[in-house]
Design a protein around this motif. Structure first.
Motif, PDB file in Angstrom:
ATOM      1  N   THR A  36       0.738  -0.901   0.038  1.00  0.00           N
ATOM      2  CA  THR A  36      -0.047  -0.503   0.373  1.00  0.00           C
ATOM      3  C   THR A  36       0.738   1.017  -0.328  1.00  0.00           C
ATOM      4  OG1 THR A  36      -1.820  -1.349   1.276  1.00  0.00           O
ATOM      5  CG2 THR A  36      -1.760   1.018   1.449  1.00  0.00           C
ATOM      6  N   HIS A  37       0.690   2.077  -0.760  1.00  0.00           N
ATOM      7  CA  HIS A  37       1.097   3.266  -1.053  1.00  0.00           C
ATOM      8  C   HIS A  37       0.104   4.528  -0.956  1.00  0.00           C
ATOM      9  CE1 HIS A  37       5.185   1.590  -1.924  1.00  0.00           C
ATOM     10  NE2 HIS A  37       3.772   1.071  -2.832  1.00  0.00           N
ATOM     11  N   ARG A  38       0.472   5.462  -0.104  1.00  0.00           N
ATOM     12  CA  ARG A  38      -0.087   6.287  -0.575  1.00  0.00           C
ATOM     13  C   ARG A  38       0.455   8.223  -0.953  1.00  0.00           C
ATOM     14  NH1 ARG A  38      -4.983   4.813   2.171  1.00  0.00           N
ATOM     15  NH2 ARG A  38      -4.519   3.126   3.797  1.00  0.00           N
ATOM     16  N   VAL A  39      -0.531   8.775  -1.328  1.00  0.00           N
ATOM     17  CA  VAL A  39       0.483   9.743  -2.621  1.00  0.00           C
ATOM     18  C   VAL A  39      -0.213  11.230  -2.766  1.00  0.00           C
ATOM     19  CG1 VAL A  39       1.824   7.650  -3.768  1.00  0.00           C
ATOM     20  CG2 VAL A  39      -0.508   8.319  -4.815  1.00  0.00           C
ATOM     21  N   LYS A  40       0.085  11.444  -2.761  1.00  0.00           N
ATOM     22  CA  LYS A  40      -0.373  12.908  -3.066  1.00  0.00           C
ATOM     23  C   LYS A  40       0.553  13.995  -4.822  1.00  0.00           C
ATOM     24  CE  LYS A  40      -1.811  14.123   0.803  1.00  0.00           C
ATOM     25  NZ  LYS A  40      -2.031  16.042   2.011  1.00  0.00           N
ATOM     26  N   PRO A  41      -0.442  13.225  -5.596  1.00  0.00           N
ATOM     27  CA  PRO A  41       0.741  14.176  -7.413  1.00  0.00           C
ATOM     28  C   PRO A  41      -0.574  15.107  -7.268  1.00  0.00           C
ATOM     29  CG  PRO A  41      -0.709  12.380  -7.119  1.00  0.00           C
ATOM     30  CD  PRO A  41      -0.850  11.504  -5.794  1.00  0.00           C
ATOM     31  N   ALA A  42       0.967  15.951  -7.988  1.00  0.00           N
ATOM     32  CA  ALA A  42      -0.336  17.604  -8.444  1.00  0.00           C
ATOM     33  C   ALA A  42      -1.883  17.149  -8.659  1.00  0.00           C
ATOM     34  CB  ALA A  42       0.748  18.156  -9.122  1.00  0.00           C
ATOM     35  N   ILE A  45      -4.289  16.551  -6.115  1.00  0.00           N
ATOM     36  CA  ILE A  45      -4.064  17.805  -5.216  1.00  0.00           C
ATOM     37  C   ILE A  45      -5.474  18.814  -6.228  1.00  0.00           C
ATOM     38  CG2 ILE A  45      -3.650  19.585  -4.780  1.00  0.00           C
ATOM     39  CD1 ILE A  45      -0.973  17.988  -3.526  1.00  0.00           C
ATOM     40  N   SER A  46      -5.203  19.194  -7.194  1.00  0.00           N
ATOM     41  CA  SER A  46      -5.942  20.117  -8.404  1.00  0.00           C
ATOM     42  C   SER A  46      -6.997  19.065  -8.430  1.00  0.00           C
ATOM     43  CB  SER A  46      -4.977  19.494  -9.720  1.00  0.00           C
ATOM     44  OG  SER A  46      -5.716  18.637 -10.065  1.00  0.00           O
ATOM     45  N   ARG A  47      -7.485  17.558  -8.261  1.00  0.00           N
ATOM     46  CA  ARG A  47      -8.924  17.086  -8.455  1.00  0.00           C
ATOM     47  C   ARG A  47      -9.507  17.894  -6.630  1.00  0.00           C
ATOM     48  NH1 ARG A  47      -8.401  11.466 -10.407  1.00  0.00           N
ATOM     49  NH2 ARG A  47     -10.473  11.341  -9.550  1.00  0.00           N
ATOM     50  N   HIS A  48      -9.355  18.587  -5.812  1.00  0.00           N
ATOM     51  CA  HIS A  48      -9.924  18.987  -4.852  1.00  0.00           C
ATOM     52  C   HIS A  48      -9.098  20.573  -4.908  1.00  0.00           C
ATOM     53  CE1 HIS A  48      -9.029  15.165  -4.834  1.00  0.00           C
ATOM     54  NE2 HIS A  48      -9.577  14.188  -3.279  1.00  0.00           N
ATOM     55  N   PRO A  49     -10.353  21.348  -5.726  1.00  0.00           N
ATOM     56  CA  PRO A  49      -9.944  22.570  -5.838  1.00  0.00           C
ATOM     57  C   PRO A  49     -10.826  23.314  -4.522  1.00  0.00           C
ATOM     58  CG  PRO A  49     -11.906  22.116  -6.977  1.00  0.00           C
ATOM     59  CD  PRO A  49     -11.212  20.643  -6.725  1.00  0.00           C
ATOM     60  N   GLY A  50     -10.092  24.057  -3.521  1.00  0.00           N
ATOM     61  CA  GLY A  50     -10.760  24.358  -2.630  1.00  0.00           C
ATOM     62  C   GLY A  50     -10.244  24.388  -1.398  1.00  0.00           C
ATOM     63  N   THR A  51      -9.761  22.973  -1.389  1.00  0.00           N
ATOM     64  CA  THR A  51      -8.572  22.514  -0.096  1.00  0.00           C
ATOM     65  C   THR A  51      -7.560  22.419  -0.448  1.00  0.00           C
ATOM     66  OG1 THR A  51     -10.466  20.546  -0.346  1.00  0.00           O
ATOM     67  CG2 THR A  51      -8.210  20.513   0.621  1.00  0.00           C
ATOM     68  N   PRO A  52      -6.707  22.826   1.046  1.00  0.00           N
ATOM     69  CA  PRO A  52      -5.519  23.542   0.541  1.00  0.00           C
ATOM     70  C   PRO A  52      -4.792  21.658   0.695  1.00  0.00           C
ATOM     71  CG  PRO A  52      -6.131  24.527   2.638  1.00  0.00           C
ATOM     72  CD  PRO A  52      -7.307  23.693   2.056  1.00  0.00           C
ATOM     73  N   ALA A  53      -2.881  21.723  -0.126  1.00  0.00           N
ATOM     74  CA  ALA A  53      -2.706  20.842  -0.299  1.00  0.00           C
ATOM     75  C   ALA A  53      -2.669  20.124   0.844  1.00  0.00           C
ATOM     76  CB  ALA A  53      -1.450  20.803  -1.324  1.00  0.00           C
ATOM     77  N   ALA A  54      -2.122  20.310   2.106  1.00  0.00           N
ATOM     78  CA  ALA A  54      -1.652  19.582   2.975  1.00  0.00           C
ATOM     79  C   ALA A  54      -2.661  18.834   3.531  1.00  0.00           C
ATOM     80  CB  ALA A  54      -1.132  20.154   4.313  1.00  0.00           C
ATOM     81  N   TYR A  55      -4.734  19.239   3.222  1.00  0.00           N
ATOM     82  CA  TYR A  55      -5.579  18.681   3.627  1.00  0.00           C
ATOM     83  C   TYR A  55      -6.313  17.924   2.448  1.00  0.00           C
ATOM     84  CZ  TYR A  55      -5.349  21.762   7.431  1.00  0.00           C
ATOM     85  OH  TYR A  55      -5.131  22.549   8.481  1.00  0.00           O
ATOM     86  N   VAL A  56      -5.392  17.803   1.760  1.00  0.00           N
ATOM     87  CA  VAL A  56      -6.154  16.474   0.808  1.00  0.00           C
ATOM     88  C   VAL A  56      -5.739  15.103   1.339  1.00  0.00           C
ATOM     89  CG1 VAL A  56      -5.905  15.742  -1.543  1.00  0.00           C
ATOM     90  CG2 VAL A  56      -6.174  17.941  -1.299  1.00  0.00           C
ATOM     91  N   LYS A  57      -6.770  14.593   1.256  1.00  0.00           N
ATOM     92  CA  LYS A  57      -6.826  12.803   1.971  1.00  0.00           C
ATOM     93  C   LYS A  57      -5.746  12.124   0.598  1.00  0.00           C
ATOM     94  CE  LYS A  57      -9.373   9.326   3.197  1.00  0.00           C
ATOM     95  NZ  LYS A  57     -10.523   8.387   2.813  1.00  0.00           N
ATOM     96  N   PRO A  58      -4.668  11.603   0.702  1.00  0.00           N
ATOM     97  CA  PRO A  58      -3.868  10.896   0.054  1.00  0.00           C
ATOM     98  C   PRO A  58      -4.743   9.867  -0.998  1.00  0.00           C
ATOM     99  CG  PRO A  58      -2.658  10.770   1.801  1.00  0.00           C
ATOM    100  CD  PRO A  58      -4.617  11.643   2.233  1.00  0.00           C
ATOM    101  N   LEU A  59      -4.222   9.590  -1.747  1.00  0.00           N
ATOM    102  CA  LEU A  59      -4.765   8.645  -2.482  1.00  0.00           C
ATOM    103  C   LEU A  59      -3.915   7.047  -2.417  1.00  0.00           C
ATOM    104  CD1 LEU A  59      -5.956   7.271  -5.608  1.00  0.00           C
ATOM    105  CD2 LEU A  59      -4.150   8.447  -6.713  1.00  0.00           C
ATOM    106  N   ARG A  60      -4.571   6.155  -2.807  1.00  0.00           N
ATOM    107  CA  ARG A  60      -4.700   4.627  -1.949  1.00  0.00           C
ATOM    108  C   ARG A  60      -3.830   4.246  -3.434  1.00  0.00           C
ATOM    109  NH1 ARG A  60      -8.166   1.216  -0.394  1.00  0.00           N
ATOM    110  NH2 ARG A  60      -8.164  -0.155  -2.566  1.00  0.00           N
TER     111      ARG A  60
END
Ligand SMILES: [Mg+2]
Length: 187
Positions: A36-42, A45-60
């Motif tokens: 399992t990897h939890r990642v936050k590619p750009a 993050i861009s699919r969560h407009p309005g959410t600061p990057a630090a608060y975007v739930k990682p993609l599993r």
């Protein structure tokens, strides 16, 4: 990809979500052999407009570290054929032991098609530019395979991978057999 790098091997046009990341497996039962990897590619993050990057739930992601060596052992030139595009080199390749790979750049993604083809199909055939290829994806339909056969002037094969399981040993065998038959001139 620089055509001067062509060495006679067919291209392996490789999707990520489905073949490498079996995202439709049961959510709480990671497939055997996967990590399992939890990642936050750009792009995630861009699919969560309005959410600061630090608060975007990682993609599993589930990735199988055996897949990189098994892919590199095949007599193909590997090419990313995925919405991840160059991000696959950052977030996928290192996790499974692959080097940086060229990728098919999509002018558009996820659009409809008048002949009900997958949105990738026309682009990847154009990008392959007459070179033999195998396309590995979890969303290929019979209409895509037929269209490729009619419109690509070199041998090509499609391999539909079950997105509940990802690439399995039989898939690697099928790819190797196809490349062998191509090299032997029987394809
Ligand atoms: Mg896919």
């Amino acid at each position: 990809m620089d055509r001067s790098e062509d060495d006679g091997r067919p291209l392996l046009l490789l999707d990520v979500d489905g073949p490498l990341n079996p995202y439709r497996a049961k959510p709480h039962r990671r497939p055997e052999g996967y990590l399992t990897h939890r990642v936050k590619p750009a792009s995630w993050i861009s699919r969560h407009p309005g959410t600061p990057a630090a608060y975007v739930k990682p993609l599993r992601l589930w990735l199988n570290p055996g897949h990189g060596p098994a892919l590199l052992a095949l007599p193909f030139r590997l090419v990313w054929c995925t919405t991840w595009m160059d991000e696959a080199n950052e977030w996928i390749a290192p996790q499974i032991g692959l080097p940086r790979l060229p990728y098919v750049p999509w002018p558009r993604m996820h659009h409809g098609d008048p002949d009900d083809l997958h949105w990738k199909t026309r682009y990847l055939v154009e990008w392959a530019a007459g070179r033999p290829f195998a396309w590995v994806d979890d969303e290929i339909g019979p209409q895509d395979t037929a269209w490729i056969a009619a419109n690509h002037p070199a041998p090509a094969t499609t391999l539909l991978v079950d997105h509940r399981h990802g690439l399995r040993p039989d898939d690697f065998t099928a790819l190797a057999d196809w490349a062998d038959s191509l090299a032997a001139g029987t394809r």
